[in-house]
Every structure is written in C-alpha cells, then in structure tokens.
Scaffold this motif. Structure first.
Motif, PDB file in Angstrom:
ATOM      1  N   GLY A  14       0.793  -1.214   0.000  1.00  6.36           N
ATOM      2  CA  GLY A  14       0.000   0.000   0.000  1.00  6.36           C
ATOM      3  C   GLY A  14       0.828   1.267   0.000  1.00  6.36           C
ATOM      4  O   GLY A  14       0.291   2.368  -0.203  1.00  6.36           O
ATOM      5  N   SER A  16       4.319   3.732  -1.134  1.00  8.39           N
ATOM      6  CA  SER A  16       4.790   4.322  -2.385  1.00  8.39           C
ATOM      7  C   SER A  16       6.307   4.457  -2.388  1.00  8.39           C
ATOM      8  O   SER A  16       6.941   4.589  -1.341  1.00  8.39           O
ATOM      9  N   VAL A  63       0.612  -2.892 -13.679  1.00 12.01           N
ATOM     10  CA  VAL A  63       0.934  -1.671 -12.924  1.00 12.01           C
ATOM     11  C   VAL A  63       0.076  -0.490 -13.343  1.00 12.01           C
ATOM     12  O   VAL A  63       0.158   0.579 -12.724  1.00 12.01           O
ATOM     13  N   ARG A  66      -1.471   2.398 -11.117  1.00 13.28           N
ATOM     14  CA  ARG A  66      -0.709   2.514  -9.865  1.00 13.28           C
ATOM     15  C   ARG A  66       0.643   3.176 -10.064  1.00 13.28           C
ATOM     16  O   ARG A  66       1.131   3.877  -9.177  1.00 13.28           O
ATOM     17  N   PHE A  67       1.263   2.950 -11.204  1.00 17.31           N
ATOM     18  CA  PHE A  67       2.592   3.504 -11.509  1.00 17.31           C
ATOM     19  C   PHE A  67       2.447   4.640 -12.511  1.00 17.31           C
ATOM     20  O   PHE A  67       1.558   4.638 -13.372  1.00 17.31           O
ATOM     21  N   HIS A  68       3.378   5.593 -12.393  1.00 20.55           N
ATOM     22  CA  HIS A  68       3.375   6.714 -13.330  1.00 20.55           C
ATOM     23  C   HIS A  68       4.807   7.041 -13.725  1.00 20.55           C
ATOM     24  O   HIS A  68       5.654   7.267 -12.853  1.00 20.55           O
ATOM     25  N   MET A  82       5.653   4.910  -7.964  1.00 25.01           N
ATOM     26  CA  MET A  82       4.948   3.651  -7.728  1.00 25.01           C
ATOM     27  C   MET A  82       4.073   3.804  -6.494  1.00 25.01           C
ATOM     28  O   MET A  82       4.586   4.033  -5.390  1.00 25.01           O
ATOM     29  N   ASN A  83       2.778   3.704  -6.695  1.00 24.69           N
ATOM     30  CA  ASN A  83       1.818   3.845  -5.610  1.00 24.69           C
ATOM     31  C   ASN A  83       1.076   2.538  -5.382  1.00 24.69           C
ATOM     32  O   ASN A  83       1.042   1.662  -6.252  1.00 24.69           O
ATOM     33  N   ASN A  84       0.480   2.439  -4.210  1.00 17.97           N
ATOM     34  CA  ASN A  84      -0.291   1.237  -3.858  1.00 17.97           C
ATOM     35  C   ASN A  84       0.502  -0.033  -4.175  1.00 17.97           C
ATOM     36  O   ASN A  84       0.004  -0.943  -4.846  1.00 17.97           O
ATOM     37  N   LEU A  85       1.712  -0.064  -3.683  1.00 13.43           N
ATOM     38  CA  LEU A  85       2.588  -1.195  -3.980  1.00 13.43           C
ATOM     39  C   LEU A  85       2.067  -2.480  -3.381  1.00 13.43           C
ATOM     40  O   LEU A  85       1.444  -2.489  -2.295  1.00 13.43           O
ATOM     41  N   LYS A  86       2.328  -3.565  -4.089  1.00 13.78           N
ATOM     42  CA  LYS A  86       1.889  -4.882  -3.685  1.00 13.78           C
ATOM     43  C   LYS A  86       3.102  -5.800  -3.525  1.00 13.78           C
ATOM     44  O   LYS A  86       4.136  -5.555  -4.151  1.00 13.78           O
ATOM     45  N   ASP A  89       5.032  -6.732  -6.520  1.00  6.99           N
ATOM     46  CA  ASP A  89       5.883  -5.743  -7.173  1.00  6.99           C
ATOM     47  C   ASP A  89       7.344  -5.884  -6.749  1.00  6.99           C
ATOM     48  O   ASP A  89       8.215  -5.190  -7.289  1.00  6.99           O
TER      49      ASP A  89
END
Length: 123
Positions: A14, A16, A63, A66-68, A82-86, A89
């Motif tokens: 969750g 970043s 991704v 979630r990723f930009h 990288m957001n909301n990492l799992k 990832d």
C-alpha cells in the motif's frame, strides 16, 4: 551512456516509492526510456516506457493505474512513481535507454541499461 537507477527500498504493501534514472556520459533526452523489473525466479519484464518528449507513455497491465512514468529532460532524468505497492511488485527494477525516440515493451528496443535497484514490498 551510463544509467543509474536509484530510489528502491523496503516498503509495506500500500505504500509508495519513486525510482529515478539518471544518465551520464551522454544524455538520453532524444531517446525513449523504459523501466523493467525482474522478480526472484522470473524473467525480466516490461513495466513502463516514455517517449523522448514525454508525450507518449505505456504501462504493463499489472501496474496500470498505480505507476506513473515521467521525465525531466533538463535533468536528463526519468522517474517511476509507484503507488499502492503490492508484494508482487517486489523485484529489481532496471531503467533502459532506447535506440530511438519511441520504444515498446520489448527489451530488444533498448540499448543501454542501468544496474538495477531493489524494491521489496512486505505484506
């Protein structure tokens, strides 16, 4: 061209991270830049790519949203937010400079590679 990827680390699910890719020796401002990753025991896979002017981006389905990816040509740097990492990832992330101003998802389209930065996502 030497590429230096940085910004990896350990983060909880969750969280970043922002990865950076800096070029030295020669800039990659006229080339597309991509991010790839290799998870333990898996093949290296495409994550995201950005065109030379930044007007075109592409993401792996895993991704997307979630990723930009972005770039600052003045600094010859490319970033991967990288957001909301799992936990899935978790991987070593590599940046790569393409042969031309646009590139796709294939590793063959990229000429120069950085050394990678480790991203670990705990559950």
């Amino acid at each position: 061209v030497q590429l230096q990827a940085s910004g990896g680390g350990l983060v909880q699910a969750g969280g970043s991270l922002r990865l950076s890719c800096a070029a030295s020796g020669r800039t990659h401002s006229n080339n597309a830049v991509g991010w790839f990753r290799r998870a333990p025991g898996k093949e290296r896979e495409f994550v995201a790519t950005i065109s030379w002017r930044g007007e075109s981006t592409s993401y792996a389905d895993s991704v997307k949203g979630r990723f930009h990816i972005s770039r600052d040509s003045a600094k010859s740097a490319v970033y991967l937010q990288m957001n909301n990492l799992k936990p899935e990832d978790t991987a070593v992330y590599y940046c790569a400079s393409a042969y031309g101003p646009y590139a796709g998802t294939s590793e063959g389209g990229y000429r120069y590679w950085g050394q990678g930065t480790q991203v670990t996502v705990s559950s």
